[in-house]
Design an enzyme around this catalytic site. Structure first.
Site, PDB file in Angstrom:
ATOM      1  N   ASP A  29      85.937  85.159  70.391  1.00 51.24           N
ATOM      2  CA  ASP A  29      86.668  84.061  71.021  1.00 51.24           C
ATOM      3  C   ASP A  29      87.824  84.556  71.874  1.00 51.24           C
ATOM      4  O   ASP A  29      88.473  83.761  72.551  1.00 51.24           O
ATOM      5  CB  ASP A  29      87.173  83.079  69.951  1.00 51.24           C
ATOM      6  CG  ASP A  29      86.304  81.836  69.873  1.00 51.24           C
ATOM      7  OD1 ASP A  29      85.227  81.829  70.487  1.00 51.24           O
ATOM      8  OD2 ASP A  29      86.708  80.870  69.200  1.00 51.24           O
ATOM      9  N   ASP A  76      86.127  74.845  56.600  1.00 52.07           N
ATOM     10  CA  ASP A  76      85.179  75.343  55.607  1.00 52.07           C
ATOM     11  C   ASP A  76      85.102  74.422  54.385  1.00 52.07           C
ATOM     12  O   ASP A  76      84.012  74.034  53.952  1.00 52.07           O
ATOM     13  CB  ASP A  76      85.547  76.776  55.186  1.00 52.07           C
ATOM     14  CG  ASP A  76      87.052  76.970  55.008  1.00 52.07           C
ATOM     15  OD1 ASP A  76      87.766  75.962  54.859  1.00 52.07           O
ATOM     16  OD2 ASP A  76      87.505  78.124  55.021  1.00 52.07           O
TER      17      ASP A  76
END
Length: 734
Positions: free
Chosen positions: A140, A448
């Protein structure tokens, strides 16, 4: 015996010593009830001094009682698993599923490429059929430096993988292996020769990468090594560039072999498209892009995701996970297998309580018993279809036996690179269910936990597995501020879930067991814990200055339930910590960090969540730095607490530390100057609480007044904290 007479691929065992835990729980419960009776029967009269502090303390204790029941439900009956990999090999070696491994990085400065490629090489070397392994690096940061490091790793893998498999090397992370394993003795000359040769090749590769990092750019000579560098001719900056996708090793190509002629795993570099007008959704967005791109290239049935610092420490982890997924009796209902998050740079006494041993050894095992562990973001094997939003049904059991394990798109690598780019574009997810019903959830700092909860609410089960040899090892924060910021993000994200439509008690109603809904509160309610903790570390100390008693007299029998609850809780906590592999000093450091986190990380996480609900703040994602300078590292190894940078968190810590120091000195003075017996009888418990807090804050005093190097508390923080402390004491006294 499993289904069709087959022996199971794993077994489940209950934790031992639950009778002792039950006795502790019952006796503590009795003590808690007596404390509540005392608080209600000894409430100061209307208008009497100390009435409101008393009520506030009672409310704080009621919150602690509520949270204690949550802790109790998680710890009541943890379970542990054991796998039988030999049975897996005998039955399924020829039909094992494809495994896609995702490694995510975001910044080449705080996540050095040498560390990233060590993680990549460790998972490439799994004890598994290489033609069924595919590794994807999501960058990223869009850095050509990271791409160059991966290109170097792709070449080094041709000699590293055969060496690992030939000599059964552990761990299979080159840096960790060569730094922890001495050169083999002369009784194995072949290995000694190869060991030295490969170590030199690794060091040469590392030096080349670090030289490029120091320059900060790729030379023209290096650019000629691969066509992929041409992509950066069009990439203007890390947050504004086209999709960059390069298949560095195509595992389907018969020419993709190591030095011994054995096939290599597929290796893919991906930097998704970034444009200023599009929100990229941090790690969750990167993971969802990887899910789509990998479905086109390799389409592995099982997906493993690891953080870029979390290298594989156990080459058999894949087979351990498959023992759960492929079990004939219950494998079809398992969505993911979560491994513990462990670290390789923890000091002997774990200065910042980063190891999370109790959480990993006890609490997540308790989750497993109550319905399944939460997804913790790394070291987790997923069934691909569950990440794509599939609900569990009875058909999943039938599909388990008929699924094609090797569905791959048979296209040229260059063609795949181009066709897959659209899957990583900024606009691909527009008007789709990605980030909502498909892939990882968006809009939360702990994507998550939220994703794992949603998978469980779709009917799937999860497994927690702690192998004897740790599966993954990562890098823990090496400064106090890094650790507090990390816990702030976790507390903030967890509390957001609790206050959202995804609260387990509403979203999970009739979807997951009630005991699992309660278990989630262990993490989701960390942030509001700051309020009673802040009250407990300030108000009793200020009341001590004023001579207001908030606890029973030492001569009273009511002191017994307080003494029992405190002593039994400390004894149990210490015993549990030692059982999980900690030390006595490590336990004390853990108690210190418990106070530090609740008064700073959880407070800021709580405040940020409330502000976000009111529309005054937005979600953010801070990447924890994985590097430290040499002096900082030496102080960390010596277990010297690092302050250094100015921060509001340090202002709070220093203010609370000084407040309790002044109150403790004031209490001692009162005990000497006033009637000693009376003061000792009515204020001793308060004085002891204040003394414990002073002892806990010893590193803060050292940072304020004794440390002279860069690790000291900044002078600006010192002056602010002294001013706030004097103000608080003045208000309390007058």
């Amino acid at each position: 015996m499993g289904r069709d007479g087959q022996l199971p691929l794993f077994e489940t065992k209950a934790a031992k010593g639950r009778l002792l835990f039950g006795l502790y729980a019952v006796s503590t419960f009795v003590g808690i009830c007596l404390i509540c009776v005392y608080r209600l029967t000894h409430l100061p009269e209307e208008g009497e001094v100390g009435r409101w502090p008393w009520i506030g303390l009672f409310l704080s204790e009621l919150w602690y009682i509520l949270y204690w029941f949550v802790i109790l439900s998680v710890r009541w009956s943890p379970i542990y698993r054991n796998t039988f990999k030999d049975r897996l090999t005998q039955r399924y070696e020829k039909v094992l599923p494809g495994i896609d491994i995702f490694v995510c990085t975001a910044n080449p400065i705080i996540e050095p490429p040498t560390m990233v490629i060590n993680t990549v090489l460790s998972v490439m070397a799994y004890d598994y059929q290489p033609e069924k392994l595919s590794i994807y690096l999501s960058d990223d940061g869009g850095s050509c430096l990271t791409f160059y490091a991966l290109l170097e790793a792709s070449q080094f893998s041709k000699i590293w993988l055969p060496f690992c498999k030939k000599f059964k090397v552990e761990p299979r992370c080159p840096e960790a292996y060569f730094s922890s394993t001495p050169k083999p003795h002369h009784d194995d000359p072949l290995m000694a020769e190869e060991w030295s040769s490969i170590k030199k090749l690794y060091e040469d590769m590392r030096n080349r990468i670090e030289a490029v990092m120091n320059m900060g750019q790729i030379t023209e000579e290096i650019r000629k090594q691969h066509k992929g560098f041409g992509e950066w001719n069009l990439a203007s900056e890390p947050q504004n560039h086209q999709t960059i996708l390069q298949i560095l090793i195509d595992g389907r190509d018969g020419k993709a072999v190591d030095v011994e002629g054995q096939p290599l795993p597929t290796l893919v570099y991906l930097s998704r498209e970034k444009r200023p007008k599009y929100h990229h959704n941090f790690k969750a967005g990167a993971m969802n892009t990887l899910i789509r791109v990998s479905s086109r290239i390799s389409n592995g049935e099982i997906i493993l995701n690891v953080d870029c610092d979390m290298y594989s420490n156990n080459s058999e982890s894949v087979r351990d996970a498959l023992c759960f997924f492929m079990d004939e009796e219950s494998g079809h209902e398992i969505a993911y297998v979560q491994f513990p998050q462990c670290f390789n740079n923890i000091t002997k006494n774990d200065l910042y309580a980063n190891s999370l041993n109790v959480c990993m050894e006890v609490e997540l095992a308790g989750f497993d018993s109550n319905g399944g562990p939460s997804y913790i973001g790394t070291g987790c094997f997923h069934r691909r279809e569950t990440l794509c939003g599939k609900k569990y049904s009875e058909e999943c059991e039938r599909e388990q036996t008929t699924r094609n394990n090797n569905e791959r798109i048979e296209e040229n690598a260059s063609v795949l690179e181009e066709t897959c780019k659209v899957l990583a574009s900024c606009s691909y997810e527009d008007y789709t269910q990605w980030g909502k019903e498909m892939g990882l959830k968006y809009g939360c700092p702990v994507e998550d936990t939220l994703t794992g909860l949603s998978i469980q609410c779709r009917g799937w089960k999860s497994i927690y597995f702690t192998p004897e040899r740790k599966a993954f090892l990562g890098v823990a924060p090496t400064t106090l501020l890094q650790s507090l910021i990390q816990h702030k993000r976790w507390a903030e994200g967890d509390f957001q879930i609790f206050l959202s439509s995804y609260c387990p008690f509403t979203y999970g109603h009739k979807m997951i067991p009630l005991k699992l809904q309660i278990s989630y509160c262990l993490f989701l309610l960390l942030a509001p814990n700051c309020l009673p903790t802040l009250y407990y570390v300030t108000i009793p100390s200020l009341c001590l200055l004023k001579g207001i008693s908030l606890f029973p007299k030492i001569s009273s029998l009511w002191i017994l339930p307080f003494a029992h609850v405190i002593s039994s809780s400390c004894a149990y906590s210490l015993g549990e910590f030692i059982w999980c592999g900690g030390t006595l000093l490590g336990w004390w450091n853990d108690q210190r960090m418990w106070v530090f986190k609740r008064t700073t990380s959880h407070f800021f996480g709580f405040s940020k969540t409330i502000l976000k609900l009111l529309g005054f703040a937005k979600s953010s994602f801070a990447v924890t730095s994985k590097v430290a300078d040499e002096k900082e590292s030496k102080r960390f190894e010596k277990e010297v607490m690092e302050f250094g940078a100015p921060s509001p968190m340090f202002t709070i810590l220093a203010t609370l530390a000084l407040l309790n120091l002044f109150a403790f000195i004031g209490g001692i003075k009162r005990m000497i100057m006033d009637v000693p017996a009376h003061v000792l009888d009515s204020l001793l418990l308060q004085l002891l609480l204040c003394g414990v807090l002073v002892f806990i804050n010893l590193p803060v005093y050292q940072g304020l007044f004794l440390q002279k190097d860069a690790s000291r508390v900044p002078y600006s923080v010192t002056y602010q904290s002294i001013a706030f402390t004097l103000l608080a004491c003045s208000i309390a006294l007058y």
